[in-house]
Design a protein around this motif. Structure first.
Motif, short mmCIF file in Angstrom:
data_model
loop_
_atom_site.label_atom_id
_atom_site.label_comp_id
_atom_site.label_asym_id
_atom_site.label_seq_id
_atom_site.Cartn_x
_atom_site.Cartn_y
_atom_site.Cartn_z
N SER A 115 0.83 -1.21 0.00
CA SER A 115 0.00 0.00 0.00
C SER A 115 0.86 1.25 0.00
O SER A 115 0.54 2.24 -0.69
CB SER A 115 -0.94 -0.02 1.21
OG SER A 115 -1.80 -1.14 1.18
N ASN A 116 1.96 1.24 0.76
CA ASN A 116 2.84 2.41 0.79
C ASN A 116 3.52 2.63 -0.55
O ASN A 116 3.71 3.78 -0.98
CB ASN A 116 3.89 2.23 1.90
CG ASN A 116 3.27 2.25 3.29
OD1 ASN A 116 2.23 2.88 3.50
ND2 ASN A 116 3.90 1.57 4.23
N ARG A 117 3.90 1.55 -1.24
CA ARG A 117 4.52 1.70 -2.56
C ARG A 117 3.54 2.31 -3.56
O ARG A 117 3.92 3.18 -4.35
CB ARG A 117 5.00 0.34 -3.06
CG ARG A 117 6.19 -0.24 -2.31
CD ARG A 117 6.52 -1.62 -2.83
NE ARG A 117 6.82 -1.59 -4.27
CZ ARG A 117 6.88 -2.67 -5.03
NH1 ARG A 117 6.62 -3.87 -4.52
NH2 ARG A 117 7.18 -2.57 -6.33
N LEU A 118 2.30 1.88 -3.51
CA LEU A 118 1.30 2.46 -4.41
C LEU A 118 1.06 3.93 -4.09
O LEU A 118 0.95 4.76 -5.01
CB LEU A 118 -0.01 1.67 -4.30
CG LEU A 118 -0.04 0.27 -4.91
CD1 LEU A 118 -1.36 -0.42 -4.59
CD2 LEU A 118 0.16 0.34 -6.42
N LYS A 119 0.99 4.26 -2.82
CA LYS A 119 0.75 5.65 -2.43
C LYS A 119 1.90 6.54 -2.88
O LYS A 119 1.68 7.67 -3.37
CB LYS A 119 0.55 5.74 -0.92
CG LYS A 119 0.18 7.12 -0.43
CD LYS A 119 0.03 7.14 1.07
CE LYS A 119 -1.11 6.24 1.52
NZ LYS A 119 -1.33 6.31 2.99
N GLU A 120 3.14 6.08 -2.75
CA GLU A 120 4.28 6.87 -3.18
C GLU A 120 4.30 7.05 -4.69
O GLU A 120 4.64 8.13 -5.20
CB GLU A 120 5.57 6.21 -2.71
CG GLU A 120 5.76 6.22 -1.19
CD GLU A 120 7.02 5.47 -0.77
OE1 GLU A 120 7.72 4.97 -1.67
OE2 GLU A 120 7.31 5.40 0.45
N LYS A 121 3.94 6.02 -5.43
CA LYS A 121 3.94 6.12 -6.89
C LYS A 121 2.83 7.03 -7.38
O LYS A 121 3.02 7.82 -8.33
CB LYS A 121 3.79 4.73 -7.50
CG LYS A 121 3.98 4.69 -9.02
CD LYS A 121 5.39 5.05 -9.40
CE LYS A 121 5.63 4.92 -10.89
NZ LYS A 121 7.02 5.26 -11.28
N GLN A 124 -0.32 10.96 -4.32
CA GLN A 124 -1.50 11.60 -3.73
C GLN A 124 -2.06 10.70 -2.64
O GLN A 124 -1.79 9.50 -2.62
CB GLN A 124 -2.56 11.85 -4.80
CG GLN A 124 -3.12 10.58 -5.42
CD GLN A 124 -4.22 10.86 -6.44
OE1 GLN A 124 -4.56 11.99 -6.72
NE2 GLN A 124 -4.79 9.81 -6.99
N LYS A 125 -2.83 11.29 -1.79
CA LYS A 125 -3.49 10.50 -0.76
C LYS A 125 -4.82 9.99 -1.26
O LYS A 125 -5.31 10.40 -2.32
CB LYS A 125 -3.68 11.33 0.51
CG LYS A 125 -4.56 12.56 0.34
CD LYS A 125 -4.68 13.31 1.65
CE LYS A 125 -5.60 14.53 1.50
NZ LYS A 125 -5.72 15.25 2.79
N ALA A 126 -5.38 9.08 -0.52
CA ALA A 126 -6.62 8.44 -0.94
C ALA A 126 -7.76 9.45 -1.04
O ALA A 126 -7.86 10.38 -0.22
CB ALA A 126 -6.99 7.32 0.02
N ALA A 127 -8.61 9.28 -2.04
CA ALA A 127 -9.78 10.15 -2.18
C ALA A 127 -10.77 9.91 -1.04
O ALA A 127 -11.34 10.85 -0.49
CB ALA A 127 -10.46 9.92 -3.53
N LEU A 193 2.85 -0.78 -11.16
CA LEU A 193 3.87 0.27 -11.06
C LEU A 193 4.65 0.40 -12.36
O LEU A 193 5.02 1.51 -12.77
CB LEU A 193 4.81 -0.02 -9.89
CG LEU A 193 4.17 0.00 -8.49
CD1 LEU A 193 5.18 -0.36 -7.43
CD2 LEU A 193 3.55 1.36 -8.19
N ASP A 194 4.91 -0.72 -13.03
CA ASP A 194 5.66 -0.68 -14.29
C ASP A 194 4.85 -0.02 -15.40
O ASP A 194 5.42 0.63 -16.30
CB ASP A 194 6.06 -2.10 -14.72
CG ASP A 194 7.07 -2.72 -13.76
OD1 ASP A 194 7.74 -1.96 -13.03
OD2 ASP A 194 7.16 -3.97 -13.72
N ASN A 195 3.53 -0.19 -15.38
CA ASN A 195 2.66 0.38 -16.42
C ASN A 195 2.04 1.70 -15.99
O ASN A 195 1.07 2.16 -16.65
CB ASN A 195 1.55 -0.61 -16.78
CG ASN A 195 2.06 -1.83 -17.50
OD1 ASN A 195 2.21 -1.83 -18.71
ND2 ASN A 195 2.34 -2.88 -16.74
N PHE A 196 2.57 2.31 -14.95
CA PHE A 196 1.94 3.53 -14.45
C PHE A 196 2.10 4.68 -15.44
O PHE A 196 1.22 5.53 -15.56
CB PHE A 196 2.56 3.92 -13.10
CG PHE A 196 1.93 5.14 -12.48
CD1 PHE A 196 0.69 5.05 -11.87
CD2 PHE A 196 2.55 6.37 -12.56
CE1 PHE A 196 0.10 6.17 -11.32
CE2 PHE A 196 1.97 7.50 -12.00
CZ PHE A 196 0.73 7.40 -11.38
#
Length: 405
Positions: A115-121, A124-127, A193-196
């Motif tokens: 979850s932290n990796r997704l948030k950093e990529k 932004q914070k969660a809606a 993350l690779d396809n972001f």
């Protein structure tokens, strides 16, 4: 020794309670017009479910909140649905031409590090967060509902294909829902993350809106087996409302859908096969990325045309181009007339996104123009007759017929 044993047992029970504590699910919004707020509201699972339905529904979703429990303020739920849902399509406007494709990605069983990796990529914070994320069984029921609505595909597509709204193999319409279980697919986060960068490009161009739902690992052991209170059977009134409104039902009615499918299935067109008729009921994309996908997705333009690159930048070998837009160009066909009085040949024009409709605009304008001309000629003749009748006779004729004194 008893004191030490008691303290140890209390500490272990505290750690177990902390480990088993239910964590909130985080929902991220990725769309070009989205502006993050300073506050992150916590939304109940029933309201979150309506947000998912409203964003992915291919019909005009009525936001019927009758399955919301009485403990939730309806006005607050409506405000949250209006804030995080999809803006309504303007009247007399085709949704595919104005709206971006809607994608809901549900990631199940995310650990804190993922979850932290997704948030950093995302940067932004969660809606918003879901305070009571239900169990895996509830997620399966939710996906079954989307499949019954024709939104979720029956086969699992890779995340690299799902982030491309022009991929006709995984996208069958303007919206799609996909769920990834990190226990079964542990590399989903890495692939996302690779396809972001590709995902961010589609979002920035206004071609795609994404809602990313990150469910924590602790939600697997949740006692909530449904996303909807009505589907869980809390109260006879809610059960009656569930039966009256199929769209807010969260139960898997796969057997009932299978039984009624032959009755509701469209009949095959005369002279064609049932497979082509079934494919024509699905929305056809405005553009295909390659010649092969255009030929496959339109059944070779129904045999009444050919696929060409509208912008003239594609090639004819069937390979993809960066800015290719293959679509059907319809051609006229010559058919034999049937029946003895009308033997011969006639030319038929075709139209539609798949060249599947007969174009009768020429016949219509001929009949309409002929009718207008006839009505105008008759009206002009009648006005001339009235004009002649209203004219006064000459004085010479009047003198010749007058009585002598």
């Amino acid at each position: 020794m008893r004191l030490v044993a008691g303290l140890t047992a209390a500490a272990l029970s505290g750690l177990a309670a902390a480990a088993g504590q239910q964590q909130d699910a985080e929902v991220y919004m990725l769309q070009s017009s989205w502006q993050a707020s300073s506050e992150t509201p916590s939304i109940p699972k029933e309201v979150a479910r309506h947000i998912f339905l409203q964003r992915t529904s291919r019909q005009r979703y009525g936001s019927d909140l009758r399955d919301i429990p009485s403990s939730i303020d309806t006005e607050v739920a409506v405000d949250q649905l209006a804030r995080f849902g999809k803006n309504p399509t303007p009247l007399f406007t085709h949704a595919d031409k104005t709206d971006a494709s809607q994608l809901v990605v549900i990631i199940e069983g995310a650990a804190a590090e993922q979850s932290n990796r997704l948030k950093e990529k995302l940067g932004q914070k969660a809606a918003f967060t879901i305070s009571d994320p239900p169990s895996s069984t509830a997620n399966n029921h939710l996906m079954a509902l989307f499949r019954n609505m024709g939104v979720a595909s029956s086969h699992q597509c890779d995340i690299s294909a799902m982030v491309n709204p022009f991929d006709t193999d995984c996208w069958t319409g303007p919206s799609s829902v996909v769920k990834y279980d990190l226990r079964a697919s542990p590399k989903t986060v890495d692939s996302l993350l690779d396809n972001f960068s590709r995902l961010d490009k589609f979002v920035a161009d206004g071609d795609l809106d994404v809602m990313l739902v990150v469910l924590p690992e602790s939600s697997r052991s949740s006692k909530l087996s449904h996303w909807s209170a009505a589907a869980a059977g809390t109260g006879s009134d809610l059960r009656r409302r569930r039966d009256a409104e199929m769209v807010i039902s969260d139960q898997d009615n796969t057997q009932a859908k299978t039984t009624s499918a032959p009755t509701n299935a469209p009949a095959a067109a005369p002279g064609g096969d049932g497979g082509s008729a079934a494919r024509r009921t699905k929305p056809v994309p405005q553009c295909f990325r390659s010649l092969d996908s255009c030929m496959t997705g339109t059944d070779s333009c129904s045999g009444h045309g050919e696929c060409v690159d509208k912008y003239g930048r594609g090639n004819s070998s069937g390979s993809e181009a960066a800015a290719s837009c293959f679509a059907c160009v319809c051609k006229a066909s010559v058919v034999e007339r049937e029946g003895a009085p009308t033997k011969g040949r006639k030319t038929v024009q075709w139209g539609g996104s798949m060249c599947q409709k007969e174009d009768i605009s020429v016949q219509f304008w001929m009949i309409a123009g002929f009718s207008i001309v006839i009505v105008g000629a008759v009206s002009f003749a009648i006005s001339l007759l009235f004009g002649v009748g209203e004219e006064t006779l000459p004085g010479v004729i009047g003198a010749g017929v007058s009585r002598s004194k």
